[in-house]
Design a protein around this motif. Structure first.
Motif, PDB file in Angstrom:
ATOM      1  N   TYR A   1       0.837  -1.203   0.000  1.00  0.00           N
ATOM      2  CA  TYR A   1       0.000   0.000   0.000  1.00  0.00           C
ATOM      3  C   TYR A   1       0.875   1.257   0.000  1.00  0.00           C
ATOM      4  O   TYR A   1       0.533   2.261  -0.642  1.00  0.00           O
TER       5      TYR A   1
ATOM      6  N   THR B   1       0.718   4.047  -2.922  1.00  0.00           N
ATOM      7  CA  THR B   1       0.333   5.432  -2.626  1.00  0.00           C
ATOM      8  C   THR B   1       1.301   6.419  -3.266  1.00  0.00           C
ATOM      9  O   THR B   1       0.880   7.389  -3.915  1.00  0.00           O
TER      10      THR B   1
ATOM     11  N   ALA C   1      -0.846  13.516   1.256  1.00  0.00           N
ATOM     12  CA  ALA C   1      -0.915  12.055   1.276  1.00  0.00           C
ATOM     13  C   ALA C   1       0.418  11.440   1.688  1.00  0.00           C
ATOM     14  O   ALA C   1       0.481  10.563   2.556  1.00  0.00           O
TER      15      ALA C   1
ATOM     16  N   THR D   1      -6.866  12.965   9.506  1.00  0.00           N
ATOM     17  CA  THR D   1      -6.180  11.703   9.212  1.00  0.00           C
ATOM     18  C   THR D   1      -5.726  11.013  10.495  1.00  0.00           C
ATOM     19  O   THR D   1      -5.847   9.785  10.631  1.00  0.00           O
TER      20      THR D   1
ATOM     21  N   LEU E   1      -3.163   1.982   4.329  1.00  0.00           N
ATOM     22  CA  LEU E   1      -4.248   2.148   3.368  1.00  0.00           C
ATOM     23  C   LEU E   1      -5.191   3.268   3.798  1.00  0.00           C
ATOM     24  O   LEU E   1      -5.546   4.139   3.005  1.00  0.00           O
ATOM     25  N   THR E   2      -5.587   3.270   5.069  1.00  0.00           N
ATOM     26  CA  THR E   2      -6.559   4.262   5.533  1.00  0.00           C
ATOM     27  C   THR E   2      -5.971   5.667   5.613  1.00  0.00           C
ATOM     28  O   THR E   2      -6.674   6.653   5.348  1.00  0.00           O
TER      29      THR E   2
ATOM     30  N   LEU F   1      -5.709   7.242   1.979  1.00  0.00           N
ATOM     31  CA  LEU F   1      -7.058   7.418   1.461  1.00  0.00           C
ATOM     32  C   LEU F   1      -7.759   8.590   2.143  1.00  0.00           C
ATOM     33  O   LEU F   1      -8.412   9.414   1.489  1.00  0.00           O
ATOM     34  N   THR F   2      -7.611   8.684   3.456  1.00  0.00           N
ATOM     35  CA  THR F   2      -8.213   9.797   4.191  1.00  0.00           C
ATOM     36  C   THR F   2      -7.600  11.120   3.770  1.00  0.00           C
ATOM     37  O   THR F   2      -8.304  12.113   3.535  1.00  0.00           O
TER      38      THR F   2
ATOM     39  N   LEU G   1      -8.949  12.014   0.268  1.00  0.00           N
ATOM     40  CA  LEU G   1     -10.372  12.391   0.274  1.00  0.00           C
ATOM     41  C   LEU G   1     -10.582  13.759   0.925  1.00  0.00           C
ATOM     42  O   LEU G   1     -11.278  14.615   0.372  1.00  0.00           O
TER      43      LEU G   1
END
Length: 325
Positions: free
Chosen positions: A198, A202, A220, A295, A311-312, A315-316, A319
């Motif tokens: 992951y 990313t 990110a 985050t 992963l989270t 992604l957070t 987003l």
């Protein structure tokens, strides 16, 4: 038209309609961002007095052609950034940048593989040092690439190769104990198919999709590398007070994550602003603060433990960054 990215040459073609008035149009050419040439009709009265704080007028001796060179304010730019760093040809320059940044990234990976082999650090600490450093070091190399379309694609090959490595080793096709030891929690090669995979994915997607002109790529990568990495390091040492809804997380770790992600994001905003790829502002700083805090809150939830915070977290960040930026 924004004049904050790079010195722009405006070539003005003028026709004299009277002794005091010139009817002109000028074409804009920006070598860094390759904007399409455009013509804008203007009228100048008493051309010799025409000036603005960021325009310098050069008067030809006999020609009817004038050239204007625009320069952004010194507060916004430290120097005139060349269109390419290593070679006049953008593709050749980008290939050279790929070689340099690849050598730097893989040298650091090799270094931490050696420290893991020799047990110079605790295995968990060694893994987190890899986690914190590699993505941030790779992002430091982004200005080496030109603004040609090949730049982000070639840059993404470096983390892209790591995706292949994680798949090959994680599936058991190839054995590499040093890599497994430096990147896994418990020394199981199958762990590389989760967090490390992951992580590489990313950084690869941030390079291709967002690149160095977007605060989303900064948010990110910085929250994933500095934020999540330091959360674990600080949490293990000072995390006696646990969060009530997740006993695997501590207040110290979550605060360290939000602070590290935010401060690193602001640092990279300043870094890319210095090169002229974006314009730093208080609005961006506040945006990075919101992204890092949200985050860190999501990372503290039990779902991040069940899925994988590699992963989270990105992604957070992506987003929330998409909404804010």
């Amino acid at each position: 038209m924004s004049l904050t990215h790079t010195p722009i040459t405006l070539t003005m073609i003028c026709r004299s309609s009277s002794s005091t008035t010139l009817t002109c149009c000028f074409q804009r050419f920006d070598p860094l961002h390759r904007f399409t040439h455009i013509s804008i009709p203007i009228s100048l009265t008493k051309p010799s007095s025409f000036s603005t704080p960021f325009l310098t007028l050069f008067k030809p001796s006999s020609s009817s052609s004038l050239t204007l060179t625009t320069q952004p304010p010194q507060a916004r730019r430290k120097f005139a950034l060349p269109a390419t760093m290593l070679h006049q040809n953008p593709l050749v320059s980008d290939i050279g940048a790929l070689a340099v940044s690849g050598a730097i990234a893989f040298s650091f990976l090799r270094f931490f593989e050696e420290t893991a082999k020799r047990s110079l650090f605790d295995q968990k600490l060694n893994r987190k040092l890899v986690h914190v450093s590699i993505g941030l070091i790779f992002m430091l190399c982004w200005p080496l690439y030109s603004s040609d379309g090949w730049g982000p694609i070639l840059a993404s090959l470096i983390p892209g190769i790591n995706i292949i490595r994680m798949l090959v080793i994680g599936l058991g096709i190839y054995k590499d104990e040093a890599t497994v030891k430096s990147m896994s929690r418990f020394g199981d090669y199958r762990e590389l198919l989760k967090g490390p995979l992951y992580y590489a994915a990313t950084i690869t997607l941030a390079s291709i999709i967002y690149w160095r002109t977007s605060p989303i790529s900064i948010a990110a990568i910085c929250n994933l590398c500095a934020g999540d990495g330091l959360a674990d390091i600080v949490g293990r040492r000072f995390g006696d007070k646990k969060i009530p809804y997740n006993r695997n997380k501590s207040y110290a770790g979550s605060i360290a994550m939000a602070a590290a992600g935010f401060l690193t994001s602001v640092g990279y905003m300043s870094y890319f602003s210095w090169f002229g790829y974006m314009e730093g502002s208080l609005k961006l700083v506040l945006g990075f603060l919101v992204v890092s805090v949200v985050t860190a809150l999501v990372e503290s939830l039990p779902i991040s433990t069940e899925l994988d915070d590699n992963l989270t977290v990105p992604l957070t960040s992506i987003l929330v960054g998409t909404v804010i930026f």
